[in-house]
Design an enzyme around this catalytic site. Sequence first.
Site, PDB file in Angstrom:
ATOM      1  N   GLY A 175       6.635   5.769  -1.380  1.00  0.00           N
ATOM      2  CA  GLY A 175       6.036   6.031  -1.235  1.00  0.00           C
ATOM      3  C   GLY A 175       5.423   7.167  -0.324  1.00  0.00           C
ATOM      4  N   ARG A 176       5.600   6.797   0.616  1.00  0.00           N
ATOM      5  CA  ARG A 176       5.118   7.035   2.227  1.00  0.00           C
ATOM      6  C   ARG A 176       6.568   8.319   2.205  1.00  0.00           C
ATOM      7  NH1 ARG A 176       3.550   4.468   5.890  1.00  0.00           N
ATOM      8  NH2 ARG A 176       3.585   2.457   5.605  1.00  0.00           N
TER       9      ARG A 176
ATOM     10  N   TYR B 117      -1.114   7.218   2.804  1.00  0.00           N
ATOM     11  CA  TYR B 117      -2.139   6.615   2.664  1.00  0.00           C
ATOM     12  C   TYR B 117      -2.598   7.053   4.162  1.00  0.00           C
ATOM     13  CZ  TYR B 117       1.567   2.972   1.076  1.00  0.00           C
ATOM     14  OH  TYR B 117       2.670   2.973   0.521  1.00  0.00           O
TER      15      TYR B 117
ATOM     16  N   CYS C  80     -18.782   6.649  15.055  1.00  0.00           N
ATOM     17  CA  CYS C  80     -19.485   5.383  15.565  1.00  0.00           C
ATOM     18  C   CYS C  80     -18.526   4.070  16.257  1.00  0.00           C
ATOM     19  CB  CYS C  80     -20.771   4.652  15.076  1.00  0.00           C
ATOM     20  SG  CYS C  80     -21.467   4.058  16.942  1.00  0.00           S
ATOM     21  N   GLU C  81     -17.396   3.765  16.585  1.00  0.00           N
ATOM     22  CA  GLU C  81     -15.884   2.993  17.144  1.00  0.00           C
ATOM     23  C   GLU C  81     -15.089   2.869  17.705  1.00  0.00           C
ATOM     24  OE1 GLU C  81     -15.636  -0.150  14.881  1.00  0.00           O
ATOM     25  OE2 GLU C  81     -17.841   0.021  13.522  1.00  0.00           O
TER      26      GLU C  81
ATOM     27  N   TYR D 251      -3.685   0.046  12.427  1.00  0.00           N
ATOM     28  CA  TYR D 251      -2.112  -0.473  13.172  1.00  0.00           C
ATOM     29  C   TYR D 251      -1.773   0.588  13.728  1.00  0.00           C
ATOM     30  CZ  TYR D 251      -1.071   0.290   7.512  1.00  0.00           C
ATOM     31  OH  TYR D 251      -1.815   0.162   6.198  1.00  0.00           O
TER      32      TYR D 251
ATOM     33  N   GLU E 144      10.537   2.927  -5.144  1.00  0.00           N
ATOM     34  CA  GLU E 144       8.814   2.227  -5.476  1.00  0.00           C
ATOM     35  C   GLU E 144       8.726   2.855  -4.097  1.00  0.00           C
ATOM     36  OE1 GLU E 144       7.748  -1.506  -5.682  1.00  0.00           O
ATOM     37  OE2 GLU E 144       8.079  -1.835  -8.427  1.00  0.00           O
TER      38      GLU E 144
ATOM     39  N   GLY F 152       9.573   1.881   0.716  1.00  0.00           N
ATOM     40  CA  GLY F 152       9.845   0.971   2.077  1.00  0.00           C
ATOM     41  C   GLY F 152      10.189   1.827   2.751  1.00  0.00           C
TER      42      GLY F 152
ATOM     43  N   ARG G 276      -5.193   5.252   9.604  1.00  0.00           N
ATOM     44  CA  ARG G 276      -3.959   4.128  10.667  1.00  0.00           C
ATOM     45  C   ARG G 276      -3.851   4.247  11.528  1.00  0.00           C
ATOM     46  NH1 ARG G 276       0.874   6.125   9.796  1.00  0.00           N
ATOM     47  NH2 ARG G 276       2.272   4.456   8.980  1.00  0.00           N
TER      48      ARG G 276
HETATM   49  C1  LIG Z   1       5.211  -3.501  -4.264  1.00  0.00           C
HETATM   50  C2  LIG Z   1       5.292  -2.154  -3.711  1.00  0.00           C
HETATM   51  N1  LIG Z   1       6.013  -1.017  -3.824  1.00  0.00           N
HETATM   52  C3  LIG Z   1       5.990  -0.032  -2.852  1.00  0.00           C
HETATM   53  C4  LIG Z   1       5.181   0.073  -1.349  1.00  0.00           C
HETATM   54  C5  LIG Z   1       5.352   1.965  -1.186  1.00  0.00           C
HETATM   55  O1  LIG Z   1       5.729   1.302  -0.337  1.00  0.00           O
HETATM   56  P1  LIG Z   1       6.063   2.827   0.620  1.00  0.00           P
HETATM   57  O2  LIG Z   1       5.126   3.413   0.644  1.00  0.00           O
HETATM   58  O3  LIG Z   1       6.787   2.449   2.453  1.00  0.00           O
HETATM   59  O4  LIG Z   1       7.877   3.442   0.118  1.00  0.00           O
HETATM   60  C6  LIG Z   1       4.409  -0.939  -1.149  1.00  0.00           C
HETATM   61  C7  LIG Z   1       3.737  -0.465  -0.547  1.00  0.00           C
HETATM   62  O5  LIG Z   1       3.468  -1.179   0.344  1.00  0.00           O
HETATM   63  C8  LIG Z   1       4.830  -1.458  -1.991  1.00  0.00           C
HETATM   64  O6  LIG Z   1       4.008  -3.011  -1.589  1.00  0.00           O
END
Ligand SMILES: Cc1ncc(COP(=O)(O)O)c(C=O)c1O
Length: 420
Positions: free
Chosen positions: A276-277, A373, A344-345, A318, A274, A240, A314
């Site tokens: 990601g971004r 993403y 085409c949108e 969003y 966890e 997150g 994205r």
């Molecule tokens: C359960 C869970 N963990 C981790 C993430 C990774 O989130 P982020 O990319 O914001 O760190 C997500 C993304 O929505 C998620 O749903």
Amino acid sequence: MATGFFLHHNELVCDGVSVSEIAGAEGTPVYVYSAAAIRDRYREIDLAFAGYPHRLHYALKANSTFAIVKTLRDLGSGVDANSIGEIDVARRAGFAPSDIVFTGVGKSAAELECAVPLGLKAINVESTGELDRVEAIAARVGRPVRVAVRINPDIDAKSHPHISTGLKINKFGVPADAARDLMGSIPTRPLLQLVAVHVHVGSQITSIAPLRSAASFVAAVAGELKRRGTLLDYVDLGGGLGIPYDGGPAVSPREYVSALVDAVRPTGLSIVIEPGRSILGQAGVLIARVIDLKPRNALSEFAVIDAGMTELMRPALYGAFHRIDPVRPRSGAARQYEIVGPVCESSDVVGRDRELAPLAVDDLLAILDTGAYGSAMASNYNRRPFPVEVLVDEGRWRVVRRRQTVDDMLAMEVEGQVDR
Ligand SMILES: Cc1ncc(COP(=O)(O)O)c(C=O)c1O
């Protein structure tokens, strides 16, 4: 030396490698990733724990291009997989089952059939029904299964509504009271081993408060469980952490991690996150070419580029903002452009009302902070092939995913079958 993307002699480079050279050789649109930036960001988050027991489980959903997954494996990361497909990719990249947490709001029966016998670090369950299904499979295969319960803490991540996940109205997790009952049932169920409590309240979170609240919430639940005699292995605080898409200030990894550690330290439990971004986002750019320029209104022009919502969903999905810069900025007064994709949108707008150095047809543009993403959400709408992806590592670059072809697409479409 700074890693990632910056102007050098008025030209965008990735870790010193010319982005124009890559686009010239491979064509556009092309995703370019910096391995050094991925490593730096991973280590920055990892080191911020300053010895507190923890493990990063990179969220594969952000970008699961194989070379990226292997880069994370080599750093010692674990992974968070959201489907059996992601588990499969992680296994092929060399992750052991004990390196994988399986998250996700809708794990199908087929996915659970595959996942339960693997002996993963945890299956993060999201409902009473799912826990029952996991237990039934464990009974059938005759082996206990490690589970975490994802609790919906009803915390507002103050992120975009489409990527907020921790409110009661969101589909994710088990509401707190129901989760207490559910976890209370686990000690009487011999094939279920409760190893963690899990939260993930949203993505692209740009203030520390919701992340701190979620961690404190989990710590309190872990404390309650301990008083009732259930000892967890760890707490899973999800991902997150946001990135500064507008180039402004952001919550630093150090601030983020210290808020988590402060909240969890009294429990003595180790922490799983966890991300990601926050690892991949700034480590990638999407390079596109200007196909056409045409008047829009008295103030601005349309710049039509060869990447759009099919390569980067994205903005259309969003209304997300990405900085867009010319790869070789021309001199002259800035002009206003509506930067649009070829799809085409009408929603296929990559950047609205942007002030940029003057553009000409064939110029290259870099859409920044698209490592997470981006390619992972690409589609074949309008029969547009998935773009080529390039990884720059130690001053050299290589294609890590070739451009898809129409043959690739049609190879999946079956002709000559008898109607059923
Ligand atoms: C359960 C869970 N963990 C981790 C993430 C990774 O989130 P982020 O990319 O914001 O760190 C997500 C993304 O929505 C998620 O749903």
